[in-house]
Write an enzyme that holds these catalytic residues in place. Sequence first.
Site, short mmCIF file in Angstrom:
data_model
loop_
_atom_site.label_atom_id
_atom_site.label_comp_id
_atom_site.label_asym_id
_atom_site.label_seq_id
_atom_site.Cartn_x
_atom_site.Cartn_y
_atom_site.Cartn_z
N LYS A 276 0.85 -1.20 0.00
CA LYS A 276 0.00 0.00 0.00
C LYS A 276 0.88 1.25 0.00
O LYS A 276 1.69 1.46 0.90
CB LYS A 276 -0.92 0.01 1.22
CG LYS A 276 -1.88 1.18 1.23
CD LYS A 276 -2.95 1.01 2.29
CE LYS A 276 -2.57 1.52 3.64
NZ LYS A 276 -2.47 2.98 3.75
N ASP B 81 -3.36 4.36 -2.01
CA ASP B 81 -4.31 4.85 -0.99
C ASP B 81 -4.31 6.39 -1.00
O ASP B 81 -3.72 7.02 -0.13
CB ASP B 81 -3.89 4.30 0.37
CG ASP B 81 -4.90 4.60 1.47
OD1 ASP B 81 -6.05 4.99 1.14
OD2 ASP B 81 -4.55 4.43 2.65
N ASP C 279 -13.18 14.90 -4.86
CA ASP C 279 -13.20 16.17 -5.62
C ASP C 279 -14.43 16.11 -6.51
O ASP C 279 -15.26 15.20 -6.37
CB ASP C 279 -11.89 16.29 -6.42
CG ASP C 279 -11.49 17.75 -6.65
OD1 ASP C 279 -12.38 18.56 -7.02
OD2 ASP C 279 -10.31 18.08 -6.47
N THR D 60 -11.51 6.44 10.55
CA THR D 60 -11.52 5.84 11.89
C THR D 60 -11.02 6.83 12.95
O THR D 60 -11.20 6.59 14.14
CB THR D 60 -10.66 4.55 11.94
OG1 THR D 60 -9.44 4.80 11.26
CG2 THR D 60 -11.37 3.40 11.29
N ARG E 174 2.78 -0.98 11.04
CA ARG E 174 3.85 -0.99 12.06
C ARG E 174 4.23 -2.37 12.58
O ARG E 174 5.42 -2.62 12.80
CB ARG E 174 3.47 -0.05 13.21
CG ARG E 174 3.62 1.41 12.82
CD ARG E 174 2.90 2.34 13.72
NE ARG E 174 1.45 2.23 13.54
CZ ARG E 174 0.57 3.00 14.14
NH1 ARG E 174 0.99 3.92 14.99
NH2 ARG E 174 -0.71 2.87 13.90
O1 C5P Z 1 0.73 0.77 11.32
P1 C5P Z 1 -0.68 0.29 11.16
O2 C5P Z 1 -0.79 -1.22 11.05
O3 C5P Z 1 -1.61 0.87 12.19
O4 C5P Z 1 -1.08 0.89 9.73
C1 C5P Z 1 -2.36 0.83 9.21
C2 C5P Z 1 -2.41 1.46 7.84
O5 C5P Z 1 -3.76 1.56 7.44
C3 C5P Z 1 -1.85 2.87 7.75
O6 C5P Z 1 -1.30 3.02 6.43
C4 C5P Z 1 -3.06 3.76 7.89
O7 C5P Z 1 -2.91 4.99 7.24
C5 C5P Z 1 -4.11 2.92 7.19
N1 C5P Z 1 -5.49 3.20 7.57
C6 C5P Z 1 -5.96 3.12 8.87
N2 C5P Z 1 -7.29 3.37 9.14
C7 C5P Z 1 -8.12 3.69 8.15
C8 C5P Z 1 -7.66 3.76 6.84
C9 C5P Z 1 -6.33 3.49 6.58
O8 C5P Z 1 -5.21 2.82 9.78
N3 C5P Z 1 -9.39 3.88 8.41
#
Ligand code: C5P
Length: 243
Positions: free
Chosen positions: A31, A58, A63, A114, A207
């Site tokens: 992603k 992503d 727009d 979220t 992460r």
């Molecule tokens: O590090 P982590 O596992 O929390 O990363 C989750 C990924 O999903 C990040 O790239 C974050 O921007 C993305 N994301 C999220 N919640 C959303 C949409 C995307 O955590 N509602």
Amino acid sequence: MSELVVALDVPSQRDALALVDLLDDDVDFFKVGLELYTREGPGVVRALHGRGKRVFLDLKLHDIPNTVARAVASASALEVELLTIHTVGGRRMMEAAVDAAGPGLALLGVTVLTSSDAPEVAEVWGRPVEAVEPEVVRLAGLARAAGVPGVVASPREARVLRGALGPDALVVTPGIRLPDDAVGDQVRIATPQAAVAAGATHLVVGRPIREADDPGAAARTFGQAIRAADAAPGQQARERAET
Ligand code: C5P
């Protein structure tokens, strides 16, 4: 089959490819988000394709319909396979996006971020909002009506969305953690097993893999957990019931 998506939330193409090279075939998609794409542009997508990787872009497009359609066409030409748009852009924007998407590109609708809670949604929309989940389901339904094939949701919402959208919808869930992982700033999290059982098709992990001492081993653990959950008897029964 559910798929593992690794979020390349890093500042440069160099960092992204260094991470990609530590991971092997356990990862189905990479992603590319706003940070990396704004810095590196389409070159980073081409570099991933050059390594034989599949890309989820992503960009959360929002727009006027014409502008979004043209951006979607550009993403299609770049041969990314998943791309996010905001459902609050409205039905006409989403229909224009669907019309512009080539056959190899699946659009994903973002409903309520979220990071937003009910008071924030109420403040933005100027009306009382008791709970976020009904708004998420309503916007996801609007996306499906516009022909958008999938949504991004917290794993806690995956089950209700699977029920509302039917068996074919893509349900993409970030916030995936193994029981021992640090939660970080995520609130609505779930294990890979729980997300798959709730009907998630794509599990986004950032992460817990990126910051692991051994990212390759961490990705393998997530990949195995997803495959085991897919193969669980309950899951197979659910899939049979859906087809
Ligand atoms: O590090 P982590 O596992 O929390 O990363 C989750 C990924 O999903 C990040 O790239 C974050 O921007 C993305 N994301 C999220 N919640 C959303 C949409 C995307 O955590 N509602």
